[in-house]
Design a protein around this motif. Sequence first.
Motif, mmCIF file in Angstrom:
data_model
loop_
_atom_site.group_PDB
_atom_site.id
_atom_site.type_symbol
_atom_site.label_atom_id
_atom_site.label_comp_id
_atom_site.label_asym_id
_atom_site.label_seq_id
_atom_site.Cartn_x
_atom_site.Cartn_y
_atom_site.Cartn_z
ATOM 1 N N SER A 170 8.554 8.064 9.309
ATOM 2 C CA SER A 170 7.136 7.978 8.944
ATOM 3 C C SER A 170 6.878 6.943 7.851
ATOM 4 O O SER A 170 5.772 6.390 7.774
ATOM 5 C CB SER A 170 6.632 9.349 8.472
ATOM 6 N N ILE A 171 7.893 6.660 7.018
ATOM 7 C CA ILE A 171 7.685 5.704 5.936
ATOM 8 C C ILE A 171 7.666 4.261 6.453
ATOM 9 O O ILE A 171 7.339 3.332 5.717
ATOM 10 C CB ILE A 171 8.759 5.880 4.841
ATOM 11 N N PHE A 172 8.020 4.095 7.734
ATOM 12 C CA PHE A 172 7.974 2.766 8.358
ATOM 13 C C PHE A 172 6.803 2.654 9.335
ATOM 14 O O PHE A 172 6.831 1.832 10.243
ATOM 15 C CB PHE A 172 9.286 2.479 9.088
ATOM 16 N N ALA A 173 5.786 3.484 9.153
ATOM 17 C CA ALA A 173 4.595 3.411 10.002
ATOM 18 C C ALA A 173 3.859 2.099 9.744
ATOM 19 O O ALA A 173 3.982 1.480 8.687
ATOM 20 C CB ALA A 173 3.682 4.599 9.716
ATOM 21 N N TRP A 174 3.078 1.678 10.723
ATOM 22 C CA TRP A 174 2.401 0.390 10.620
ATOM 23 C C TRP A 174 1.240 0.416 9.631
ATOM 24 O O TRP A 174 0.843 -0.614 9.114
ATOM 25 C CB TRP A 174 1.898 -0.054 11.996
ATOM 26 N N HIS A 175 0.695 1.603 9.371
ATOM 27 C CA HIS A 175 -0.479 1.691 8.507
ATOM 28 C C HIS A 175 -0.161 2.528 7.262
ATOM 29 O O HIS A 175 0.464 3.578 7.358
ATOM 30 C CB HIS A 175 -1.654 2.320 9.270
ATOM 31 N N TYR A 176 -0.607 2.034 6.133
ATOM 32 C CA TYR A 176 -0.437 2.714 4.848
ATOM 33 C C TYR A 176 -1.584 3.703 4.670
ATOM 34 O O TYR A 176 -2.751 3.362 4.859
ATOM 35 C CB TYR A 176 -0.436 1.668 3.738
ATOM 36 N N THR A 177 -1.245 4.923 4.298
ATOM 37 C CA THR A 177 -2.256 5.920 3.961
ATOM 38 C C THR A 177 -1.855 6.601 2.655
ATOM 39 O O THR A 177 -0.720 6.469 2.190
ATOM 40 C CB THR A 177 -2.375 6.987 5.074
#
Length: 266
Positions: free
Chosen positions: A34-41
């Motif tokens: 999950s820490i390599f997801a394309w979008h920062y939240t």
Amino acid sequence: MKGLIWASAIFTVSLLILIVGFIFINGLGALKPSIFAWHYTTENVSMMPAIITTLELVLGSLLIATPIGVFTGFYLVEYANRDSWFIPLIRLVTDTLAAIPSIVYGLFGMILFVVRLNMQYSLLAGILTIAIMILPMIISSTEEGLLSVNNNLRMGSLALGAGKLRTIFTVVLPVAMPGIVSGIILSIGRIVGETAALMFTLGTATGIAKNLMSSSRTLALHMYVLSSEGLHVQEAYATGAVLIVIVVIINALSTKLSQYLSRGGQ
């Protein structure tokens, strides 16, 4: 003396293992998909936008600084008159630029690129600032690499009828390539670890830069922001671990490229 040398080497390696081990141990818990997801939240402080921005910054700044630095080094060693007053001046300027703190480069980039040229906080402003910052390192490494080439190689090539330019590219450059690439590798290390200069030029936006005029953040900036906020310290350690891995990969690829070019592309 031999014992002192061994002790110094062991101390240096131990420090490296301690630092890297400390970062990896504290960051392994946050290294999940999950820490390599394309979008920062705010719930998932992904580092993927920062990874992409870091690679873009390295590529862009090297594309600008490497040709200028290498050709300047060639001029200083191969073409310039050694007795000219201009050569010591260039070396003085190069040494002075290399000693300037990165925060000064950041202030310069903010005043010139962000404010005067109206680039705002953007990838282009960061690339131009970093390119200026690493230029002295590339010039110095190129000059040292060329000076290490035995002058008999140049004389032999010229005696066989090769021109000046052909001698440089077919005889001198392959021998000097390891030294030049070493300077580029050191420049990459400074780029990926830079924070102060980029805070004033690139900005700290969390998303992927859509174009050269968009703001973003590098891995080093991402790690700094997370650690300073104090809410995602473990993710900051994970970012540091990924940053170390990326630097090792880039250095390995640069070394392989240097060996390939020094063999004449064989």
